[in-house]
Motif scaffolding. Structure first.
Motif, mmCIF file in Angstrom:
data_model
loop_
_atom_site.group_PDB
_atom_site.id
_atom_site.type_symbol
_atom_site.label_atom_id
_atom_site.label_comp_id
_atom_site.label_asym_id
_atom_site.label_seq_id
_atom_site.Cartn_x
_atom_site.Cartn_y
_atom_site.Cartn_z
ATOM 1 N N ILE A 32 0.858 -1.181 0.000
ATOM 2 C CA ILE A 32 0.000 0.000 0.000
ATOM 3 C C ILE A 32 0.892 1.227 0.000
ATOM 4 O O ILE A 32 1.861 1.296 0.754
ATOM 5 C CB ILE A 32 -0.929 0.001 1.228
ATOM 6 N N ARG A 34 0.975 5.552 0.113
ATOM 7 C CA ARG A 34 0.263 6.802 0.371
ATOM 8 C C ARG A 34 0.644 7.801 -0.706
ATOM 9 O O ARG A 34 1.815 8.036 -0.979
ATOM 10 C CB ARG A 34 0.632 7.356 1.746
ATOM 11 N N SER A 35 -0.351 8.390 -1.326
ATOM 12 C CA SER A 35 -0.118 9.353 -2.394
ATOM 13 C C SER A 35 0.263 10.705 -1.801
ATOM 14 O O SER A 35 0.257 10.906 -0.590
ATOM 15 C CB SER A 35 -1.370 9.494 -3.258
ATOM 16 N N ARG A 39 -3.848 9.874 0.470
ATOM 17 C CA ARG A 39 -4.739 8.722 0.304
ATOM 18 C C ARG A 39 -3.913 7.452 0.146
ATOM 19 O O ARG A 39 -2.991 7.406 -0.660
ATOM 20 C CB ARG A 39 -5.613 8.938 -0.924
ATOM 21 N N ARG A 41 -3.419 3.743 -1.168
ATOM 22 C CA ARG A 41 -3.936 2.933 -2.266
ATOM 23 C C ARG A 41 -3.142 1.629 -2.380
ATOM 24 O O ARG A 41 -1.942 1.616 -2.157
ATOM 25 C CB ARG A 41 -3.798 3.669 -3.593
ATOM 26 N N MET A 42 -3.833 0.572 -2.772
ATOM 27 C CA MET A 42 -3.167 -0.702 -3.011
ATOM 28 C C MET A 42 -2.382 -0.604 -4.318
ATOM 29 O O MET A 42 -2.918 -0.188 -5.336
ATOM 30 C CB MET A 42 -4.191 -1.824 -3.088
ATOM 31 N N VAL A 43 -1.108 -1.007 -4.264
ATOM 32 C CA VAL A 43 -0.240 -0.930 -5.434
ATOM 33 C C VAL A 43 0.022 -2.316 -6.012
ATOM 34 O O VAL A 43 0.021 -2.489 -7.222
ATOM 35 C CB VAL A 43 1.099 -0.251 -5.057
ATOM 36 N N GLN A 55 -15.130 -4.745 -2.526
ATOM 37 C CA GLN A 55 -14.483 -3.463 -2.271
ATOM 38 C C GLN A 55 -14.248 -3.235 -0.787
ATOM 39 O O GLN A 55 -13.297 -2.583 -0.397
ATOM 40 C CB GLN A 55 -15.324 -2.326 -2.867
ATOM 41 N N ASN A 58 -10.813 -4.475 0.206
ATOM 42 C CA ASN A 58 -9.774 -3.564 -0.276
ATOM 43 C C ASN A 58 -9.731 -2.302 0.574
ATOM 44 O O ASN A 58 -8.655 -1.809 0.922
ATOM 45 C CB ASN A 58 -10.018 -3.207 -1.737
ATOM 46 N N ASP A 59 -10.896 -1.761 0.930
ATOM 47 C CA ASP A 59 -10.941 -0.568 1.765
ATOM 48 C C ASP A 59 -10.351 -0.831 3.147
ATOM 49 O O ASP A 59 -9.607 -0.003 3.684
ATOM 50 C CB ASP A 59 -12.379 -0.057 1.910
ATOM 51 N N GLU A 62 -6.567 -1.001 2.880
ATOM 52 C CA GLU A 62 -6.007 0.343 2.761
ATOM 53 C C GLU A 62 -6.071 1.094 4.089
ATOM 54 O O GLU A 62 -5.142 1.829 4.439
ATOM 55 C CB GLU A 62 -6.734 1.114 1.665
ATOM 56 N N HIS A 66 -3.009 2.641 6.194
ATOM 57 C CA HIS A 66 -3.030 4.048 6.600
ATOM 58 C C HIS A 66 -2.811 4.189 8.107
ATOM 59 O O HIS A 66 -2.096 5.088 8.554
ATOM 60 C CB HIS A 66 -4.360 4.677 6.186
#
Length: 193
Positions: A32, A34-35, A39, A41-43, A55, A58-59, A62, A66
């Motif tokens: 994961i 962080r942008s 945010r 996000r899974m990479v 979903q 996945n949430d 993430e 975080h």
């Protein structure tokens, strides 16, 4: 070595999660990131598992990443540790008995990546502190791959972003002092007769 041998950053990300899951006995590993806007996000997901179709999983993954970034520490949850945390909710939703979220620091100590590991059987989870060299070296190796793949415009924008972060961030007192004195000199030269 595998991360440095990768042809691009995407392949390096995938190599990290795939090669981490197997020796650790994890049923799933997720990277994961962080942008810039914060945010998570899974990479990449290990070769032993795909991105979940639901979903909500996945949430939750993430969110676990975080939380590890916010706490700036490794988070470990095993069956019997109690309920209420994001890791406990993720383990319950995914059917795991042990989870770990391990933040990865870059060369300057900033945290942007997290590896979330899942174990279907909690007794398969090894002592993760023994794997500290991997956690320390993996993010700088991936960052090196990312810098090598980017074009001139992307490298210039990252350099500008790094400069602004250095100027307005919590560190680099000397840089701030020199820029403040230079700005004061320019303003006084323009507005003072």
């Amino acid at each position: 070595a595998e991360l440095l041998d990768a042809r691009n950053a995407t392949e390096a990300n995938q190599a990290l999660v795939s090669m981490t899951a197997k020796p650790l006995g994890a049923s799933r590993a997720v990277l994961i990131r962080r942008s810039f806007l914060g945010r998570a996000r899974m990479v990449a997901v290990s070769g032993q598992a795909r991105f979940d179709r639901r979903q909500r999983l996945n949430d939750l993954t993430e969110q676990a990443g975080h939380e590890a970034l916010l706490r700036r520490e490794m988070l470990v949850w095993q069956l019997g540790d109690g309920q209420g945390s994001v890791l406990a909710t993720l383990a319950e939703a995914h059917g795991d008995t042990a989870l770990a979220a391990i933040p990865l620091a870059d060369a300057s100590g900033d945290l942007h990546d997290v590896v979330v590991l899942h174990w279907a059987q909690g007794d398969e989870m090894p002592n993760l502190n023994l794997w500290t060299p991997l956690w320390v070296l993996s993010r700088p190796a991936i960052a090196l791959q990312e810098r090598a793949c980017h074009g001139a415009l992307r490298r210039a924008s990252q350099g500008l972003l790094a400069g602004l972060t250095r100027l307005f961030g919590p560190r680099a007192f000397k840089t701030k002092l020199v820029v403040s004195l230079l700005l004061a000199f320019v303003l006084s030269a323009v507005f003072v007769d």
